[in-house]
Design an enzyme around this catalytic site. Structure first.
Site, mmCIF file in Angstrom:
data_model
loop_
_atom_site.group_PDB
_atom_site.id
_atom_site.type_symbol
_atom_site.label_atom_id
_atom_site.label_comp_id
_atom_site.label_asym_id
_atom_site.label_seq_id
_atom_site.Cartn_x
_atom_site.Cartn_y
_atom_site.Cartn_z
ATOM 1 N NE ARG A 50 -3.524 -2.349 2.671
ATOM 2 C CZ ARG A 50 -4.242 -2.663 3.745
ATOM 3 N NH1 ARG A 50 -4.138 -1.931 4.848
ATOM 4 N NH2 ARG A 50 -5.042 -3.720 3.742
ATOM 5 C CG ASP A 52 2.616 5.895 2.730
ATOM 6 O OD1 ASP A 52 1.614 5.238 3.026
ATOM 7 O OD2 ASP A 52 3.673 5.884 3.388
ATOM 8 C CE1 TYR A 110 8.040 0.401 -1.228
ATOM 9 C CE2 TYR A 110 8.800 -1.574 -0.102
ATOM 10 C CZ TYR A 110 7.773 -0.739 -0.497
ATOM 11 O OH TYR A 110 6.480 -1.048 -0.148
ATOM 12 N NE ARG A 197 8.109 8.888 3.048
ATOM 13 C CZ ARG A 197 6.896 9.419 3.234
ATOM 14 N NH1 ARG A 197 5.802 8.686 3.012
ATOM 15 N NH2 ARG A 197 6.770 10.670 3.630
#
Length: 250
Positions: A50, A52, A110, A197
Site C-alpha cells: 500500500r 503512500d 524499494y 523513508r
C-alpha cells in the site's frame, strides 16, 4: 473464477496513495474503475504493498478474480486504454487460485532517489528528495551495513503500521551515486509503515556528518522511533519489485 495477476507502474504524484479513500483519487480506485468499465461489475483488487501519497511504483503487483478467462494481451490493452496516463499495466497473467499479491510475496525491493546538488533539476523534482548539502556515501554505506540481517525495526516504524511483527529480514542495502543522483536500494522479506523513508532520513543524517555510522546500531537496538532520523519525503520512493516463489504448473 480466473485469478489474474497484474504488474503495474505509476507516478504517484496525483494520488493519495494506493488504497481507496473517500472523495480523493487513489491508484486502487482508478484500477477498479477501469475494471468496472470492462467487466460491468465491481471487482476488488488486492495489492502487494500500500504505497503512500506521492510514492511511485515500477513493479507494483496486484491480483483479482473474474468470472471468465481473459487473454493477457487483451487485458493489458483494455486496461491501458482506460487508465490515466500516469498508471500503466506492464504485464498480465492468469495464476493459480491460491496466489495472493501480498501474502504470497517472499521479498520486496524499494529504491529511494536523492538529488544531491545545490540546484534542483526540474526533471527530477517529482522523483527525488532534493538535499543541497553534500552527502558522504561511504559513511552512509557503513551505517547501512548495521541493518543487514534479521532485526526488530521498530525504530524505523511510524505509528499506524498494519504489520504486527516488527522483526524483518533485511537482505540487501545498496547505495550508489551517478552524477548528482544517489540511489538507495533496499531488499527485505517485508517492510513496516514508512520504514524505507525513515531509514533513508537517518542515512542522510549520517551522510551529512550529523550522526556517526556506528550510531545506526544503537538506533536499531533502541526500538524507539524517536531515536532515528526524520522521515524522508515521499516523492523519492519507488516500489521497485515484488518477488514470488515459482508458480507450480497445473
Amino acid at each position: 473464477m480466473a485469478n489474474i495477476k497484474l504488474v503495474l507502474e505509476y507516478e504517484g504524484t496525483a494520488y493519495y496513495g494506493w488504497q481507496i479513500q473517500p472523495d480523493v483519487p487513489t491508484v486502487q480506485g482508478k484500477v477498479e474503475e477501469a475494471l468496472l468499465k470492462i467487466f460491468k461489475r465491481k471487482i476488488k483488487v488486492v495489492s502487494a504493498a500500500r504505497t503512500d501519497r506521492g510514492v511511485h511504483a515500477k513493479g507494483q503487483v496486484v491480483n483479482f478474480k473474474i468470472p471468465c478467462s481473459f487473454s493477457p494481451f487483451s487485458m493489458v490493452q483494455a486496461l491501458n486504454s482506460i487508465l490515466p496516463s500516469d498508471i500503466r499495466v506492464r504485464k498480465a497473467e492468469e495464476v493459480s487460485d491460491n496466489f495472493h499479491a501480498r501474502y504470497s510475496a517472499c521479498y520486496k525491493v524499494y529504491r529511494y532517489f536523492i538529488y544531491n546538488h545545490f540546484l534542483l533539476s526540474p526533471w527530477l523534482r517529482r522523483f527525488s528528495w532534493w538535499v543541497r548539502v553534500p552527502l558522504n556515501c561511504d559513511l552512509m554505506r557503513e551505517a547501512a551495513s548495521y541493518l543487514l540481517g534479521r532485526h526488530d525495526f521498530s525504530s524505523f516504524q511510524n505509528s499506524g503500521s498494519p504489520s504486527e511483527n516488527p522483526i524483518k529480514f533485511m537482505e540487501k542495502i545498496e547505495i550508489s551515486k551517478k552524477g548528482f543522483l544517489i540511489s538507495i536500494q533496499v531488499k527485505a522479506d517485508s517492510f513496516l509503515y514508512k520504514m524505507v523513508r525513515n531509514i533513508t532520513g537517518t542515512l542522510v543524517e549520517v551522510g551529512r556528518g550529523k550522526v556517526s555510522p556506528e550510531k545506526m546500531r544503537v538506533i536499531l537496538e533502541a526500538r524507539d522511533r524517536r531515536k532515528a532520523g526524520p522521515t524522508a519525503p515521499p516523492q523519492g520512493l519507488f516500489l521497485w519489485k515484488v518477488g514470488y516463489p515459482p508458480q507450480k504448473k497445473s
